[in-house]
Design a protein around this motif. Structure first.
Motif, PDB file in Angstrom:
ATOM      1  N   PRO A 246       0.838  -1.211   0.000  1.00  0.00           N
ATOM      2  CA  PRO A 246       0.000   0.000   0.000  1.00  0.00           C
ATOM      3  C   PRO A 246       0.863   1.248   0.000  1.00  0.00           C
ATOM      4  O   PRO A 246       1.876   1.315   0.688  1.00  0.00           O
ATOM      5  N   ALA A 247       0.464   2.252  -0.778  1.00  0.00           N
ATOM      6  CA  ALA A 247       1.219   3.499  -0.852  1.00  0.00           C
ATOM      7  C   ALA A 247       0.845   4.448   0.277  1.00  0.00           C
ATOM      8  O   ALA A 247       1.634   5.318   0.645  1.00  0.00           O
ATOM      9  N   THR A 248      -0.370   4.333   0.816  1.00  0.00           N
ATOM     10  CA  THR A 248      -0.824   5.195   1.906  1.00  0.00           C
ATOM     11  C   THR A 248      -1.630   4.342   2.876  1.00  0.00           C
ATOM     12  O   THR A 248      -1.838   3.142   2.668  1.00  0.00           O
ATOM     13  N   ASN A 249      -2.105   4.970   3.933  1.00  0.00           N
ATOM     14  CA  ASN A 249      -2.963   4.263   4.889  1.00  0.00           C
ATOM     15  C   ASN A 249      -4.429   4.287   4.474  1.00  0.00           C
ATOM     16  O   ASN A 249      -5.273   3.726   5.174  1.00  0.00           O
ATOM     17  N   ASP A 250      -4.729   4.968   3.357  1.00  0.00           N
ATOM     18  CA  ASP A 250      -6.103   5.015   2.864  1.00  0.00           C
ATOM     19  C   ASP A 250      -6.491   3.695   2.208  1.00  0.00           C
ATOM     20  O   ASP A 250      -5.639   2.832   1.961  1.00  0.00           O
ATOM     21  N   SER A 251      -7.766   3.556   1.913  1.00  0.00           N
ATOM     22  CA  SER A 251      -8.272   2.402   1.162  1.00  0.00           C
ATOM     23  C   SER A 251      -9.126   2.924   0.009  1.00  0.00           C
ATOM     24  O   SER A 251     -10.351   2.764  -0.005  1.00  0.00           O
ATOM     25  N   PRO A 252      -8.499   3.565  -0.979  1.00  0.00           N
ATOM     26  CA  PRO A 252      -9.278   4.171  -2.073  1.00  0.00           C
ATOM     27  C   PRO A 252     -10.030   3.114  -2.872  1.00  0.00           C
ATOM     28  O   PRO A 252      -9.569   1.984  -3.041  1.00  0.00           O
ATOM     29  N   VAL A 253     -11.182   3.512  -3.381  1.00  0.00           N
ATOM     30  CA  VAL A 253     -12.058   2.591  -4.109  1.00  0.00           C
ATOM     31  C   VAL A 253     -11.629   2.501  -5.570  1.00  0.00           C
ATOM     32  O   VAL A 253     -11.506   3.517  -6.252  1.00  0.00           O
ATOM     33  N   VAL A 254     -11.406   1.275  -6.033  1.00  0.00           N
ATOM     34  CA  VAL A 254     -11.224   0.999  -7.455  1.00  0.00           C
ATOM     35  C   VAL A 254     -12.503   0.354  -7.953  1.00  0.00           C
ATOM     36  O   VAL A 254     -12.893  -0.721  -7.488  1.00  0.00           O
ATOM     37  N   ALA A 255     -13.172   1.009  -8.877  1.00  0.00           N
ATOM     38  CA  ALA A 255     -14.406   0.483  -9.455  1.00  0.00           C
ATOM     39  C   ALA A 255     -14.042  -0.485 -10.576  1.00  0.00           C
ATOM     40  O   ALA A 255     -13.334  -0.117 -11.520  1.00  0.00           O
ATOM     41  N   VAL A 256     -14.513  -1.726 -10.470  1.00  0.00           N
ATOM     42  CA  VAL A 256     -14.173  -2.780 -11.424  1.00  0.00           C
ATOM     43  C   VAL A 256     -15.433  -3.179 -12.188  1.00  0.00           C
ATOM     44  O   VAL A 256     -16.437  -3.566 -11.585  1.00  0.00           O
ATOM     45  N   ALA A 257     -15.390  -3.077 -13.515  1.00  0.00           N
ATOM     46  CA  ALA A 257     -16.546  -3.427 -14.341  1.00  0.00           C
ATOM     47  C   ALA A 257     -16.821  -4.919 -14.268  1.00  0.00           C
ATOM     48  O   ALA A 257     -15.911  -5.745 -14.346  1.00  0.00           O
ATOM     49  N   ALA A 258     -18.091  -5.287 -14.106  1.00  0.00           N
ATOM     50  CA  ALA A 258     -18.488  -6.687 -13.980  1.00  0.00           C
ATOM     51  C   ALA A 258     -19.836  -6.866 -14.673  1.00  0.00           C
ATOM     52  O   ALA A 258     -20.186  -6.130 -15.587  1.00  0.00           O
ATOM     53  N   GLY A 259     -20.613  -7.855 -14.231  1.00  0.00           N
ATOM     54  CA  GLY A 259     -21.934  -8.092 -14.806  1.00  0.00           C
ATOM     55  C   GLY A 259     -21.881  -8.925 -16.070  1.00  0.00           C
ATOM     56  O   GLY A 259     -20.901  -9.604 -16.363  1.00  0.00           O
ATOM     57  N   ARG A 260     -22.941  -8.852 -16.858  1.00  0.00           N
ATOM     58  CA  ARG A 260     -23.071  -9.676 -18.060  1.00  0.00           C
ATOM     59  C   ARG A 260     -22.106  -9.275 -19.165  1.00  0.00           C
ATOM     60  O   ARG A 260     -21.747 -10.096 -20.016  1.00  0.00           O
ATOM     61  N   VAL A 261     -21.689  -8.025 -19.174  1.00  0.00           N
ATOM     62  CA  VAL A 261     -20.867  -7.537 -20.276  1.00  0.00           C
ATOM     63  C   VAL A 261     -19.383  -7.764 -20.008  1.00  0.00           C
ATOM     64  O   VAL A 261     -18.655  -8.258 -20.866  1.00  0.00           O
ATOM     65  N   PHE A 262     -18.931  -7.415 -18.836  1.00  0.00           N
ATOM     66  CA  PHE A 262     -17.510  -7.500 -18.498  1.00  0.00           C
ATOM     67  C   PHE A 262     -17.279  -8.753 -17.656  1.00  0.00           C
ATOM     68  O   PHE A 262     -17.219  -8.699 -16.427  1.00  0.00           O
ATOM     69  N   THR A 263     -17.133  -9.886 -18.349  1.00  0.00           N
ATOM     70  CA  THR A 263     -17.104 -11.185 -17.671  1.00  0.00           C
ATOM     71  C   THR A 263     -15.700 -11.689 -17.405  1.00  0.00           C
ATOM     72  O   THR A 263     -15.549 -12.732 -16.789  1.00  0.00           O
ATOM     73  N   PHE A 264     -14.683 -10.991 -17.899  1.00  0.00           N
ATOM     74  CA  PHE A 264     -13.340 -11.542 -17.745  1.00  0.00           C
ATOM     75  C   PHE A 264     -12.376 -10.565 -17.088  1.00  0.00           C
ATOM     76  O   PHE A 264     -12.252  -9.417 -17.504  1.00  0.00           O
ATOM     77  N   ARG A 265     -11.718 -11.072 -16.089  1.00  0.00           N
ATOM     78  CA  ARG A 265     -10.507 -10.473 -15.540  1.00  0.00           C
ATOM     79  C   ARG A 265      -9.822 -11.569 -14.743  1.00  0.00           C
ATOM     80  O   ARG A 265     -10.471 -12.471 -14.203  1.00  0.00           O
ATOM     81  N   TYR A 266      -8.532 -11.537 -14.690  1.00  0.00           N
ATOM     82  CA  TYR A 266      -7.812 -12.523 -13.897  1.00  0.00           C
ATOM     83  C   TYR A 266      -8.092 -12.278 -12.419  1.00  0.00           C
ATOM     84  O   TYR A 266      -8.058 -11.135 -11.948  1.00  0.00           O
ATOM     85  N   ALA A 267      -8.375 -13.351 -11.686  1.00  0.00           N
ATOM     86  CA  ALA A 267      -8.699 -13.215 -10.263  1.00  0.00           C
ATOM     87  C   ALA A 267      -7.568 -12.537  -9.502  1.00  0.00           C
ATOM     88  O   ALA A 267      -7.805 -11.792  -8.535  1.00  0.00           O
ATOM     89  N   GLU A 268      -6.331 -12.783  -9.940  1.00  0.00           N
ATOM     90  CA  GLU A 268      -5.187 -12.205  -9.235  1.00  0.00           C
ATOM     91  C   GLU A 268      -5.103 -10.691  -9.392  1.00  0.00           C
ATOM     92  O   GLU A 268      -4.427 -10.019  -8.609  1.00  0.00           O
ATOM     93  N   THR A 269      -5.781 -10.142 -10.403  1.00  0.00           N
ATOM     94  CA  THR A 269      -5.750  -8.687 -10.611  1.00  0.00           C
ATOM     95  C   THR A 269      -6.310  -7.951  -9.406  1.00  0.00           C
ATOM     96  O   THR A 269      -5.668  -7.049  -8.844  1.00  0.00           O
TER      97      THR A 269
END
Length: 807
Positions: A246-269
């Motif tokens: 972690p670069a800071t003590n914050d926990s900034p939100v990363v919005a990750v596209a999902a649902g029926r359209v965005f079905t693929f990303r490596y779990a490790e990402t």
């Protein structure tokens, strides 16, 4: 040494039933109460979705090209933590790998690296005894590879199955099961392979049927015995926390596209991003109206936007959020489907529009491993850094890259990059390149710290920017940016209450609305005010209608709009079928107009004075120099009544081809009463009048025109104009103290270079300003700020000052 029971399902070629058997085995074993871990050889998008559905655990990929040979076993162990058995599904034929790589990244390569026994599934629908030869050849082709069992698929009859089974077992390989033809368990196809599990409404029911079929026809005990006999593994499980921080003590939100359209990303990402201190929040671009609260980073992975283009296009509010976020500098990684989604359109369907590119579906499939090199220093790393990646798509994007291409692929630039953006067709497995995950996470943390500020809580209710403005930037107006709970610096209408005499006139206009409106008195009032003849005046429903009339009046050969400027002239001219030229005034010149830049053959020139959004007041002499025979010059003076004494106005100028447009809505706080007029060359005014429908201007607006043209109105106008000058000075001086660049303005607003991201950040703390990147000639560093009363201005300045303390 670590014990991990495991098998690998392979086949002689694609189409033999690997996915059917592997997924069915996973589901059948899970029904027994076992914890099953599903894995897929190669970069496949779709099969891991079925695996996840069957096991209740993330489907994972094993690919030595993407992550390197040394990580294959650690990733297998990581994905199998807590599992009783791992089932790995192969890819293509058993020995098919990277072209020219002698089987590198093939199923056999993975089986060898992980020392996993192979269960071969063979389609016997077109052979019987010959299957024995197929199995014999597969078994002996590569020494050291263990084909521990065979499942025969698509048997036509018991006799057919027995003939094939006898031939296989004669080769010393046990037959673990026989599956007969059953079309009900096959997965439907799509242009990129199987339909993702997330898109199949009855996927769960189909999987249950498949599990029952496999349990009935495959010897699960024998399969588990083979899995249990797999050699122990001599490696430590992969741990994302060992590769990022972690670069800071914050926990900034990363919005990750999902649902029926965005079905693929490596779990490790996402595991790497979480280890780097980010909070993952998924969203469905087809349905969710807005980004997750507090979004500070965007990850848009793979999927099928071309298939779901209509649903994505219909979600206008989310597209608006995304375009604003990307253009405001929210760190964004977009791979393949994400690239398409950020384009202006996909197959003609409007998309986010953050990239100046178009995407279309083509018949040609692009399927390849790549070894790209990063272009200029940007979001994911330094120039010249090499990586490994994968492409898999049937679309093309035009152009293929932006001004700062993110990658060089085989020496050719590709993708759109920058300090906060990486968008391309390339998929990168960040477990093999954790430095890229770290760079992205660091940018998210840095952006979060920069955007954070004291003020209203995150739960502040605000009205989102409507996307109609962002689907077509020229149609964007400041009123869509203001909303309940927001301090409004976006709308350039005076916040002062309407004077009593104007309220009385409006009420009288409403009372007289029982009959068709008569514009004669209003025409006379305007003509009298500006010293014009009655034929020099045309009443209009605000300035917007006047631009429509201008656009329709003639078959303009070369219309030109001076920008940055109110965009309604462009909209009207385009709607009338005209090609519109632009003359850009530059910020380094104070947005002054150089008449020499206007093409000699322009037969229509539109210019604002003072101009929206710059506030620039051009001299009357400069505007006169634009006039010439055969040319119409339209001067938009919608804000001239805010200029004390209306210096530089051309409303009293009698010149051929000159018309001036005025609006009463801004100064007099009545945007809902569409009241305006045109004065100028009577020949041009007549042409405009011929385009206007009857009773275009309603009774209340006509009453307002009469009232605003009288002596009481002129006296009140002078007071309001002087007040606007004083209040604008407070705003300009305060911004100057903060070191903010501000243009010289004669209007009830200023154009300020607040920097990328500030427009969006102000919104999160309850202040609406007008984004300026929808005006031709301006980018996301600019914003337009309306002049307000000193109390509101001080609140804005205090908030901006607090932002600097966090940067």
């Amino acid at each position: 040494m670590v014990k991990l029971p495991r098998i690998l399902v392979a086949a002689p070629a694609s189409g033999h039933g690997k996915t059917t058997l592997a997924t069915g085995l996973m589901a059948a074993l899970a029904r027994r109460g076992l914890a099953v871990s599903g894995h897929k050889v190669g970069p496949d998008y779709i099969d891991p979705g079925y695996h996840a559905l069957a096991t209740g655990r993330p489907g994972r990929n094993l690919d030595p090209h993407l992550v390197g040979e040394s990580l294959v076993v650690p990733l297998l162990q990581h994905g199998s933590r807590g599992a009783d058995v791992a089932v790995v599904e192969g890819a293509m034929g058993l020995f098919d790998g990277q072209i020219g790589g002698a089987g590198f990244a093939s199923t056999a390569h993975i089986a060898t690296l992980t020392r996993t026994p192979v269960v071969l599934v063979v389609d016997i629908s077109h052979a019987s005894r010959s299957i024995g030869a197929v199995v014999h050849g597969m078994r002996t082709f590569q020494p050291g590879l263990t084909i521990a069992g065979v499942v025969l698929n698509k048997a036509g009859s018991p006799r057919h199955a027995a003939e094939a089974a006898t031939a296989v077992e004669a080769m010393g390989v046990p037959v673990l099961g026989i599956l007969h033809r059953d079309d009900h368990v096959s997965a439907p196809s799509r242009h990129l392979g199987l339909v993702p599990a997330a898109e199949r409404a009855q996927a769960a029911a189909a999987l249950e049927s498949l599990a029952e079929r496999v349990a009935e026809h495959v010897d699960l005990d024998a399969v588990l015995e083979l899995a249990d006999g797999a050699p122990d593994l001599d490696a430590q499980p992969w741990n994302p926390a060992a590769h990022v921080r972690p670069a800071t003590n914050d926990s900034p939100v990363v919005a990750v596209a999902a649902g029926r359209v965005f079905t693929f990303r490596y779990a490790e990402t996402t595991e790497l991003l979480e280890a780097a201190g980010c909070t993952i929040a998924t969203f469905d671009p087809a349905h969710d109206p807005h980004l997750p609260p507090g979004t500070r980073g965007l990850y848009l992975g793979g999927g099928f936007p071309e298939v779901h283009a209509a649903a994505l296009s219909a979600n206008t509010s989310l597209r608006a959020d995304l375009r604003e976020a990307v253009l405001d500098g929210v760190p964004t990684v977009a791979e393949c489907a994400g690239l398409l989604y950020l384009c202006r359109s996909v197959d003609g369907h409007p998309m986010v529009g953050a990239l100046d590119a178009e995407a279309v579906l083509t018949p040609r499939l692009t399927l390849a491993y790549r070894r790209p090199v990063l272009g200029p220093d940007q979001l994911l790393g330094e120039a010249g850094t090499s990586t490994t990646a994968h492409e898999f798509h049937r679309t093309t994007v035009t152009p293929v890259h932006g001004e700062r291409p993110v990658w060089s692929v085989d020496g050719m630039p590709a993708g759109f990059g920058g300090p906060t953006l990486s968008a391309s067709y390339l998929h990168v497995h960040w477990a093999g390149h954790p430095d890229q995950a770290q760079r992205f996470a660091d940018a998210v943390h840095a952006g979060s710290a920069h955007q954070r500020a004291p003020g209203p809580p995150p739960s502040l209710s605000v009205t989102p920017v409507l996307d109609v403005a962002l689907t077509d930037p020229l149609r964007h107006h400041g009123d869509v940016e203001a909303g309940d709970g927001l301090l409004d610096f976006a709308v350039n209408v005076s916040h002062l209450p309407r004077p009593g005499w104007l309220e009385d006139a409006l009420h009288a206009g409403v009372a007289a609305s029982t009959r068709y409106p008569d514009a004669s008195e209003a025409h006379e009032a305007v003509a009298r005010r500006h010293g014009r003849d009655r034929t020099d005046v045309l009443l209009t429903a605000g300035a917007a209608e006047a631009f429509v009339l201008v656009a329709r009046a003639r078959p303009w050969r070369h219309p030109v709009v001076v920008h940055p400027q109110f965009t309604e002239p462009d909209v009207a001219l385009r709607a009338a079928g005209h090609e519109v030229g632009h003359v850009l005034c530059r910020p380094e010149d104070g947005f002054t107009l150089d008449p020499a830049l206007v093409p000699d053959d322009a037969d229509l020139v539109v210019v604002g004075n003072p101009t929206n959004p710059t506030g620039r007041l051009h001299s009357a002499d400069v505007l006169r120099s634009l006039m010439r025979p055969g040319r119409v010059v339209v001067v938009d003076e919608a804000f001239m009544d805010f200029v004390p004494g209306e210096s530089e106005t051309l409303t009293s100028e009698h010149s051929p081809g000159l018309v001036v447009i005025r609006s009463l809505t801004k100064l007099w706080s009545m945007p809902g009463i569409r009241a305006g007029y045109v004065v100028g060359d009577p020949a041009v005014v007549a042409e405009l009048s011929a385009q206007q429908p009857p009773w275009s201007v309603g009774g209340p607006a006509l009453a307002a025109v009469v009232a605003a043209s009288g002596p009481d109105a002129l006296a009140e106008q002078a007071q309001r104009a002087r007040r606007a000058v004083r209040e604008r000075r407070i705003l300009v001086d305060g911004l100057a103290e903060l070191g903010v660049e501000v243009t010289g303005s004669a209007a009830p607003f200023v154009l300020a270079r607040l920097g990328r991201g500030t427009h969006a950040w102000l919104r999160t703390v309850g202040i609406a300003v007008r984004r300026a990147d929808t005006f031709p000639g301006l980018d996301g560093t600019w914003a337009r700020l309306a002049v307000r009363e000193p109390t509101a201005t001080r609140q804005l300045l205090t908030t901006l000052r607090s932002k600097d303390t966090w940067s």
